[in-house]
Design a protein around this motif. Structure first.
Motif, PDB file in Angstrom:
ATOM      1  N   PHE A  69      55.599 -69.701 -54.227  1.00 31.54           N
ATOM      2  CA  PHE A  69      55.605 -70.818 -55.164  1.00 31.54           C
ATOM      3  C   PHE A  69      56.146 -72.053 -54.468  1.00 31.54           C
ATOM      4  CE2 PHE A  69      59.480 -68.369 -55.726  1.00 31.54           C
ATOM      5  CZ  PHE A  69      60.478 -69.324 -55.684  1.00 31.54           C
ATOM      6  N   TYR A  70      55.985 -73.188 -55.106  1.00 29.02           N
ATOM      7  CA  TYR A  70      56.473 -74.463 -54.586  1.00 29.02           C
ATOM      8  C   TYR A  70      57.800 -74.757 -55.258  1.00 29.02           C
ATOM      9  CZ  TYR A  70      56.205 -79.204 -52.730  1.00 29.02           C
ATOM     10  OH  TYR A  70      56.441 -80.369 -52.043  1.00 29.02           O
ATOM     11  N   ALA A  71      58.872 -74.655 -54.497  1.00 29.68           N
ATOM     12  CA  ALA A  71      60.219 -74.876 -55.034  1.00 29.68           C
ATOM     13  C   ALA A  71      60.628 -76.327 -54.849  1.00 29.68           C
ATOM     14  CB  ALA A  71      61.208 -73.960 -54.334  1.00 29.68           C
ATOM     15  N   THR A  72      61.213 -76.906 -55.870  1.00 28.96           N
ATOM     16  CA  THR A  72      61.647 -78.298 -55.792  1.00 28.96           C
ATOM     17  C   THR A  72      63.158 -78.442 -55.687  1.00 28.96           C
ATOM     18  OG1 THR A  72      61.614 -78.451 -58.207  1.00 28.96           O
ATOM     19  CG2 THR A  72      59.626 -79.172 -57.028  1.00 28.96           C
ATOM     20  N   HIS A  73      63.907 -77.378 -56.023  1.00 25.70           N
ATOM     21  CA  HIS A  73      65.364 -77.428 -55.903  1.00 25.70           C
ATOM     22  C   HIS A  73      65.937 -76.010 -55.858  1.00 25.70           C
ATOM     23  CE1 HIS A  73      65.491 -76.679 -60.262  1.00 25.70           C
ATOM     24  NE2 HIS A  73      64.567 -77.607 -60.353  1.00 25.70           N
ATOM     25  N   ILE A  74      67.125 -75.890 -55.317  1.00 30.63           N
ATOM     26  CA  ILE A  74      67.768 -74.590 -55.093  1.00 30.63           C
ATOM     27  C   ILE A  74      68.066 -73.853 -56.399  1.00 30.63           C
ATOM     28  CG2 ILE A  74      70.151 -75.482 -55.021  1.00 30.63           C
ATOM     29  CD1 ILE A  74      68.680 -72.702 -52.765  1.00 30.63           C
ATOM     30  N   GLU A  75      68.265 -74.572 -57.483  1.00 30.45           N
ATOM     31  CA  GLU A  75      68.572 -73.930 -58.757  1.00 30.45           C
ATOM     32  C   GLU A  75      67.428 -73.026 -59.217  1.00 30.45           C
ATOM     33  OE1 GLU A  75      69.104 -77.197 -58.156  1.00 30.45           O
ATOM     34  OE2 GLU A  75      71.293 -77.205 -58.153  1.00 30.45           O
ATOM     35  N   GLN A  76      66.188 -73.399 -58.883  1.00 31.50           N
ATOM     36  CA  GLN A  76      65.051 -72.536 -59.225  1.00 31.50           C
ATOM     37  C   GLN A  76      65.201 -71.174 -58.552  1.00 31.50           C
ATOM     38  OE1 GLN A  76      62.066 -75.287 -57.737  1.00 31.50           O
ATOM     39  NE2 GLN A  76      61.052 -75.213 -59.725  1.00 31.50           N
ATOM     40  N   ILE A  77      65.478 -71.194 -57.268  1.00 27.79           N
ATOM     41  CA  ILE A  77      65.590 -69.965 -56.494  1.00 27.79           C
ATOM     42  C   ILE A  77      66.784 -69.139 -56.972  1.00 27.79           C
ATOM     43  CG2 ILE A  77      66.001 -69.060 -54.171  1.00 27.79           C
ATOM     44  CD1 ILE A  77      64.340 -71.513 -53.177  1.00 27.79           C
ATOM     45  N   HIS A  78      67.918 -69.791 -57.178  1.00 26.51           N
ATOM     46  CA  HIS A  78      69.098 -69.073 -57.673  1.00 26.51           C
ATOM     47  C   HIS A  78      68.834 -68.455 -59.044  1.00 26.51           C
ATOM     48  CE1 HIS A  78      72.273 -71.292 -55.018  1.00 26.51           C
ATOM     49  NE2 HIS A  78      71.416 -70.580 -54.319  1.00 26.51           N
ATOM     50  N   GLY A  79      68.137 -69.174 -59.905  1.00 26.73           N
ATOM     51  CA  GLY A  79      67.839 -68.663 -61.242  1.00 26.73           C
ATOM     52  C   GLY A  79      66.954 -67.431 -61.203  1.00 26.73           C
ATOM     53  N   ILE A  80      65.920 -67.470 -60.368  1.00 32.17           N
ATOM     54  CA  ILE A  80      65.001 -66.334 -60.259  1.00 32.17           C
ATOM     55  C   ILE A  80      65.731 -65.115 -59.714  1.00 32.17           C
ATOM     56  CG2 ILE A  80      62.921 -65.457 -59.148  1.00 32.17           C
ATOM     57  CD1 ILE A  80      61.980 -68.466 -59.064  1.00 32.17           C
ATOM     58  N   TYR A  81      66.418 -65.297 -58.579  1.00 29.61           N
ATOM     59  CA  TYR A  81      67.148 -64.176 -57.982  1.00 29.61           C
ATOM     60  C   TYR A  81      68.218 -63.635 -58.922  1.00 29.61           C
ATOM     61  CZ  TYR A  81      65.078 -64.523 -53.327  1.00 29.61           C
ATOM     62  OH  TYR A  81      64.200 -64.494 -52.265  1.00 29.61           O
ATOM     63  N   GLY A  82      68.918 -64.514 -59.613  1.00 31.58           N
ATOM     64  CA  GLY A  82      69.958 -64.077 -60.537  1.00 31.58           C
ATOM     65  C   GLY A  82      69.408 -63.181 -61.628  1.00 31.58           C
ATOM     66  N   GLU A  83      68.305 -63.600 -62.234  1.00 29.81           N
ATOM     67  CA  GLU A  83      67.701 -62.801 -63.309  1.00 29.81           C
ATOM     68  C   GLU A  83      67.137 -61.489 -62.791  1.00 29.81           C
ATOM     69  OE1 GLU A  83      65.205 -64.521 -66.335  1.00 29.81           O
ATOM     70  OE2 GLU A  83      66.030 -66.510 -65.899  1.00 29.81           O
ATOM     71  N   LEU A  84      66.443 -61.551 -61.656  1.00 28.07           N
ATOM     72  CA  LEU A  84      65.855 -60.324 -61.118  1.00 28.07           C
ATOM     73  C   LEU A  84      66.928 -59.324 -60.705  1.00 28.07           C
ATOM     74  CD1 LEU A  84      62.870 -61.657 -58.981  1.00 28.07           C
ATOM     75  CD2 LEU A  84      62.760 -60.439 -61.167  1.00 28.07           C
ATOM     76  N   ASN A  85      67.956 -59.791 -60.018  1.00 24.17           N
ATOM     77  CA  ASN A  85      69.006 -58.883 -59.554  1.00 24.17           C
ATOM     78  C   ASN A  85      69.801 -58.275 -60.705  1.00 24.17           C
ATOM     79  OD1 ASN A  85      68.494 -58.946 -56.773  1.00 24.17           O
ATOM     80  ND2 ASN A  85      69.541 -60.899 -56.588  1.00 24.17           N
ATOM     81  N   ALA A  86      69.804 -58.909 -61.856  1.00 22.65           N
ATOM     82  CA  ALA A  86      70.505 -58.381 -63.021  1.00 22.65           C
ATOM     83  C   ALA A  86      69.677 -57.328 -63.765  1.00 22.65           C
ATOM     84  CB  ALA A  86      70.870 -59.521 -63.980  1.00 22.65           C
ATOM     85  N   HIS A  87      68.392 -57.237 -63.455  1.00 19.34           N
ATOM     86  CA  HIS A  87      67.514 -56.308 -64.163  1.00 19.34           C
ATOM     87  C   HIS A  87      67.628 -54.905 -63.553  1.00 19.34           C
ATOM     88  CE1 HIS A  87      63.973 -54.556 -66.009  1.00 19.34           C
ATOM     89  NE2 HIS A  87      63.987 -55.583 -66.844  1.00 19.34           N
ATOM     90  N   PRO A  88      67.750 -53.873 -64.394  1.00 17.66           N
ATOM     91  CA  PRO A  88      67.945 -52.507 -63.877  1.00 17.66           C
ATOM     92  C   PRO A  88      66.766 -51.945 -63.085  1.00 17.66           C
ATOM     93  CG  PRO A  88      67.666 -52.479 -66.263  1.00 17.66           C
ATOM     94  CD  PRO A  88      67.763 -53.918 -65.859  1.00 17.66           C
ATOM     95  N   ASP A  89      65.550 -52.454 -63.286  1.00 19.00           N
ATOM     96  CA  ASP A  89      64.393 -51.947 -62.553  1.00 19.00           C
ATOM     97  C   ASP A  89      64.267 -52.513 -61.142  1.00 19.00           C
ATOM     98  OD1 ASP A  89      63.612 -50.318 -64.616  1.00 19.00           O
ATOM     99  OD2 ASP A  89      62.083 -51.701 -65.385  1.00 19.00           O
ATOM    100  N   VAL A  90      64.974 -53.586 -60.851  1.00 22.48           N
ATOM    101  CA  VAL A  90      64.879 -54.225 -59.534  1.00 22.48           C
ATOM    102  C   VAL A  90      65.797 -53.479 -58.563  1.00 22.48           C
ATOM    103  CG1 VAL A  90      65.215 -56.350 -58.224  1.00 22.48           C
ATOM    104  CG2 VAL A  90      64.277 -56.444 -60.549  1.00 22.48           C
ATOM    105  N   LEU A  91      65.178 -52.907 -57.526  1.00 22.90           N
ATOM    106  CA  LEU A  91      65.952 -52.170 -56.519  1.00 22.90           C
ATOM    107  C   LEU A  91      66.593 -53.121 -55.513  1.00 22.90           C
ATOM    108  CD1 LEU A  91      63.469 -49.244 -55.876  1.00 22.90           C
ATOM    109  CD2 LEU A  91      65.484 -49.266 -57.353  1.00 22.90           C
ATOM    110  N   TRP A  92      65.840 -54.132 -55.081  1.00 24.04           N
ATOM    111  CA  TRP A  92      66.371 -55.162 -54.187  1.00 24.04           C
ATOM    112  C   TRP A  92      65.455 -56.368 -54.179  1.00 24.04           C
ATOM    113  CZ3 TRP A  92      62.773 -56.192 -50.568  1.00 24.04           C
ATOM    114  CH2 TRP A  92      61.987 -55.169 -50.068  1.00 24.04           C
ATOM    115  N   THR A  93      66.003 -57.475 -53.706  1.00 16.76           N
ATOM    116  CA  THR A  93      65.238 -58.715 -53.560  1.00 16.76           C
ATOM    117  C   THR A  93      65.522 -59.316 -52.191  1.00 16.76           C
ATOM    118  OG1 THR A  93      66.998 -60.021 -54.554  1.00 16.76           O
ATOM    119  CG2 THR A  93      65.243 -59.301 -56.027  1.00 16.76           C
TER     120      THR A  93
END
Length: 94
Positions: A69-93
């Motif tokens: 994807f086209y990222a415009t600021h670091i908060e986008q990346i932090h938000g995505i990783y934060g949500e994914l890493n909090a999900h029980p089905d995600v083994l790693w990112t």
């Protein structure tokens, strides 16, 4: 520029805006793929479903989901990783 401005470290080594690729590993099912896509879309509205690349594990039990994807600021990346890493089905990112 003052000395304090010169000595400030950037918040990230990534220069924005930029193309970014995220990778997440989890169970090989449509629900997991949707989780990665929908979470990314929440933070990057114009991400396309076609931006997803899948790489199943040797046994087929797990899948690596890559999404560009086209990222415009670091908060986008932090938000995505934060949500994914909090999900029980995600083994790693990455």
């Amino acid at each position: 520029m003052t000395e304090s401005q010169n000595s400030e470290k950037p918040e990230t080594l990534i220069e924005f805006p930029c193309h970014y690729e995220l990778k997440a590993m989890g169970p090989h099912c449509e629900t997991f793929i949707d989780l990665v896509f929908n979470t990314t879309q929440k933070h990057v509205a114009d991400v396309a479903r076609e931006a997803i690349r899948l790489n199943p594990s040797k046994t087929g039990k797990y899948v690596s989901v890559k999404i560009k994807f086209y990222a415009t600021h670091i908060e986008q990346i932090h938000g995505i990783y934060g949500e994914l890493n909090a999900h029980p089905d995600v083994l790693w990112t990455l």
